[in-house]
Design a protein around this motif. Structure first.
Motif, short mmCIF file in Angstrom:
data_model
loop_
_atom_site.label_atom_id
_atom_site.label_comp_id
_atom_site.label_asym_id
_atom_site.label_seq_id
_atom_site.Cartn_x
_atom_site.Cartn_y
_atom_site.Cartn_z
N SER A 32 -19.18 6.71 -55.43
CA SER A 32 -19.70 7.97 -55.97
C SER A 32 -19.39 9.15 -55.07
O SER A 32 -19.20 8.99 -53.86
CB SER A 32 -21.21 7.82 -56.13
N CYS A 33 -19.33 10.33 -55.68
CA CYS A 33 -19.25 11.55 -54.88
C CYS A 33 -20.53 11.67 -54.05
O CYS A 33 -21.62 11.38 -54.54
CB CYS A 33 -19.10 12.76 -55.81
N THR A 34 -20.41 12.10 -52.80
CA THR A 34 -21.59 12.17 -51.94
C THR A 34 -21.93 13.61 -51.55
O THR A 34 -22.62 13.84 -50.56
CB THR A 34 -21.40 11.34 -50.65
N CYS A 35 -21.45 14.58 -52.33
CA CYS A 35 -21.82 15.96 -52.03
C CYS A 35 -23.31 16.15 -52.31
O CYS A 35 -23.91 15.37 -53.07
CB CYS A 35 -20.98 16.95 -52.82
N SER A 36 -23.92 17.16 -51.73
CA SER A 36 -25.37 17.30 -51.82
C SER A 36 -25.83 17.51 -53.27
O SER A 36 -26.91 17.06 -53.65
CB SER A 36 -25.86 18.43 -50.92
N ARG A 37 -25.01 18.17 -54.09
CA ARG A 37 -25.39 18.37 -55.49
C ARG A 37 -25.45 17.05 -56.25
O ARG A 37 -26.39 16.79 -57.01
CB ARG A 37 -24.41 19.34 -56.16
N CYS A 38 -24.44 16.21 -56.06
CA CYS A 38 -24.41 14.92 -56.76
C CYS A 38 -25.54 14.02 -56.25
O CYS A 38 -26.20 13.35 -57.05
CB CYS A 38 -23.05 14.24 -56.58
N VAL A 39 -25.79 14.01 -54.96
CA VAL A 39 -26.88 13.20 -54.41
C VAL A 39 -28.20 13.65 -55.04
O VAL A 39 -29.01 12.82 -55.48
CB VAL A 39 -26.95 13.33 -52.86
N ARG A 93 -21.84 18.01 -61.60
CA ARG A 93 -22.22 19.44 -61.68
C ARG A 93 -21.87 20.20 -60.41
O ARG A 93 -22.27 21.34 -60.24
CB ARG A 93 -23.71 19.54 -62.00
N HIS A 94 -21.14 19.53 -59.53
CA HIS A 94 -20.69 20.25 -58.33
C HIS A 94 -19.54 21.18 -58.71
O HIS A 94 -18.84 20.96 -59.69
CB HIS A 94 -20.28 19.27 -57.23
N ASP A 95 -19.33 22.21 -57.94
CA ASP A 95 -18.20 23.10 -58.15
C ASP A 95 -16.99 22.49 -57.48
O ASP A 95 -17.04 22.07 -56.34
CB ASP A 95 -18.48 24.48 -57.53
#
Ligand SMILES: [Zn+2]
Length: 96
Positions: A32-39, A93-95
């Motif tokens: 999975s993407c681990t950017c703060s928005r996805c988390v 929903r991350h940019d």
């Protein structure tokens, strides 16, 4: 008179701790993407799909109790996180 005025009790939703505990392990497994928005989106999804488990705790015993939970409850938590990961993966929903 309160014989133990230092003692404080909190009401705590241990589902939150458990989601946090398994979150990164599940995300790594699902690539999975681990950017703060996805988390944040995955946490929110999982918590919205799990029953809250409130316990009265004093100074950090809640997590120990939560870990003693049934295998089925643990499986439910991991399933909710996995569903959240799949949904966020399809609609991140991350940019970019
Ligand atoms: Zn992301």
């Amino acid at each position: 008179m309160d014989s133990n005025p230092e003692k404080t009790y909190n009401v705590k939703n241990v589902s939150e701790d458990l989601v946090d505990f398994y979150l990164y392990e599940c995300m790594a497994k699902h690539d999975s993407c681990t950017c703060s928005r996805c988390v944040a989106d995955i946490r929110a999804y999982a918590l919205n799909n799990l029953p809250p488990r409130y316990v009265v705790s004093s100074a950090g015993n809640a997590f120990a109790r939560a870990r003693a939970m049934s295998t089925q409850a643990k499986a439910d938590i991991i399933a909710a996180i996995s569903n959240g990961i799949n949904i966020v993966k399809k609609n991140p929903r991350h940019d970019l």
